[in-house]
Design a protein around this motif. Structure first.
Motif, short mmCIF file in Angstrom:
data_model
loop_
_atom_site.label_atom_id
_atom_site.label_comp_id
_atom_site.label_asym_id
_atom_site.label_seq_id
_atom_site.Cartn_x
_atom_site.Cartn_y
_atom_site.Cartn_z
N SER A 298 -44.80 -12.69 77.03
CA SER A 298 -45.27 -13.34 78.25
C SER A 298 -46.42 -12.56 78.88
O SER A 298 -46.61 -11.37 78.62
N PHE B 115 -39.79 -12.79 75.95
CA PHE B 115 -38.90 -13.78 76.56
C PHE B 115 -38.26 -14.61 75.45
O PHE B 115 -38.95 -15.26 74.66
N SER C 40 -35.25 -19.08 83.48
CA SER C 40 -36.23 -18.34 82.69
C SER C 40 -35.89 -16.87 82.51
O SER C 40 -35.62 -16.41 81.40
N THR C 41 -35.88 -16.10 83.57
CA THR C 41 -35.91 -14.64 83.41
C THR C 41 -34.64 -14.00 83.93
O THR C 41 -34.66 -13.13 84.80
N ASN D 60 -32.44 -8.76 81.54
CA ASN D 60 -33.42 -7.95 80.82
C ASN D 60 -32.76 -6.80 80.08
O ASN D 60 -31.72 -6.27 80.48
N ARG E 47 -36.53 -10.07 77.96
CA ARG E 47 -35.84 -10.92 78.91
C ARG E 47 -35.09 -12.01 78.16
O ARG E 47 -35.64 -12.67 77.27
#
Length: 413
Positions: free
Chosen positions: A36, A42, A299-300, A303, A324
């Motif tokens: 990303s 990701f 999405s995130t 991690n 992530r």
């Protein structure tokens, strides 16, 4: 060096957060291990996400950071202020940012403290709270599932569990909301400064609360944590404070989104809502499907830090890279779930959803989330089997991309 991909997506952008499904589907199909623009890998496929969550040897939680686009994660000398550097150190003391043996030590203390007062012991209090909120909603006739109901239940419960005074709950919650700005790329100096001040306030508040409980224990989680550490092992002050913050997020702020979005999804699928009203054995499967279908952070979410060079789906990951794990994206993987973009509380033997994580870091608040969700769904179904959905095309909150701005419903007369 990492080469930019053709899919140059801003994973923190409001338009993406408001409707991420198509973009995540394209990433899964075309670039499932995506470098990303924010400086992290990701992942969007179920198998990859599950593998990272369970493989603590190759994907470390310790000091995993947020990638290259957040000043708190940088270690290049001039990029961090003194306050930012201090926050980085404090965040690294959270047990969800640790590996064994420290993670095991602190998590066991938290679990021990939770066990002193079982979740089931709170049933009467949670039921009374839900009834009180629904009484107020009924008086309005038309009310917002977000601000009039779901927002309050887990925040009040989490505050009471931890030991936050009623008069401080609103400021404590607002401070956590403001500090969220520090978990994403800096959008403005104003929001960043407000986030830093909020984080400082949270730190001062929790340290003061811990000191008070050491002197005068009460029937709350902080007192139980202090008692548990005396019995089983020591926590330093930063570890204890970070544990309190982590528990508040796990038991409070994430659950508020789950309850409001879950009721909305059921009302938006009236045949499934009617089936649940008639057969409450569907509440458990409905909770599972809500958690799978509508993970608040598509999405995130989670991690990790790569500990050794490796190749994943043809991409070269280097030791020290941030990864992530897109929990919501993995929950929509067609290789794991049949017709994954269909909300269906009747799913037969689906794969385990990723919303609570997997492996050693499986969410300690998961039982409480289910408990509150079950009580909330049953209470609404008992009162208003014909509750009318007014908001049919909701949008995400520009200030909080992980929840809807408004979900209006109308009480039948």
């Amino acid at each position: 060096m990492h080469l930019a991909t053709a899919l140059d997506i801003d994973l923190y952008d409001y338009d993406f957060a408001n409707d991420p499904v198509a973009v995540l589907a394209r990433l899964r199909a075309e670039d499932p291990v995506h470098w990303s623009r924010h400086g992290f890998w990701f992942l969007t496929r179920y198998d990859d996400c599950a593998m990272v969550l369970k493989d603590a040897a190759r994907f470390s939680s310790a000091a995993a950071g947020w990638g290259g686009d957040n000043p708190l994660a940088r270690k290049d000398g001039g990029a961090q202020s003194k306050t930012e550097a201090g926050l980085s150190r404090n965040l690294s003391q959270s047990f969800n940012q640790m590996d064994a043996p420290d993670h095991t030590r602190i998590r066991s203390l938290v679990v021990s403290a939770f066990a002193r007062r079982s979740i089931e012991d709170r049933r009467a209090r949670v039921v009374a709270l839900i009834d009180e909120l629904l009484d107020a909603a009924a008086a309005k006739g038309r009310f917002d599932l977000v601000t009039d109901f779901a927002f309050h239940v887990p925040i009040i419960v989490a505050s009471e569990i931890i030991g936050i005074a009623p008069e401080d709950r609103a400021q404590f919650r607002d401070a956590f909301a403001a500090s969220d700005a520090l978990m994403a790329p800096k959008r403005s100096e104003e929001s960043w400064a407000a986030g830093l001040e909020a984080a400082r306030w949270i730190g001062r508040y929790i340290r003061t609360l811990i000191a008070e409980r050491r002197a005068n224990p009460r029937a709350d989680l902080i007192s139980d944590l202090i008692a548990a550490e005396d019995e089983h092992g020591k926590l330093n002050e930063a570890e204890l404070a970070s544990a309190v913050s982590t528990i508040y997020v796990a038991a409070g702020t994430t659950t508020e989104r789950f309850i409001s979005s879950g009721i909305y999804l059921l009302l938006a699928h009236p045949e499934q809502w009617r089936a649940l009203v008639a057969d409450r054995s569907l509440v458990g499967p409905a909770i599972d499907e809500i958690l799978r279908f509508h993970h608040p952070l598509q999405s995130t979410s989670t991690n990790r830090r790569v500990t050794q060079d490796m190749v994943l789906r043809g991409k070269q990951l280097r030791a020290g890279d941030t990864v992530r794990v897109g929990l919501g994206a993995g929950n929509r993987d067609p290789e794991a779930f049949t017709d994954p973009d269909r909300f269906d509380i009747f799913r037969a033997s689906p794969a385990p959803f990723l919303s609570f994580g997997m492996g050693r870091h499986f969410c300690i608040g998961s039982t409480l989330v289910r408990f509150e969700g079950e009580l909330a769904l049953n209470a609404v179904a008992d009162r208003w089997p014909d509750l009318k959905l007014v908001t049919t095309a909701p949008v995400k909150d520009p200030a909080r991309h992980d929840r809807y701005l408004e979900l209006l419903v109308e009480v039948p007369r």
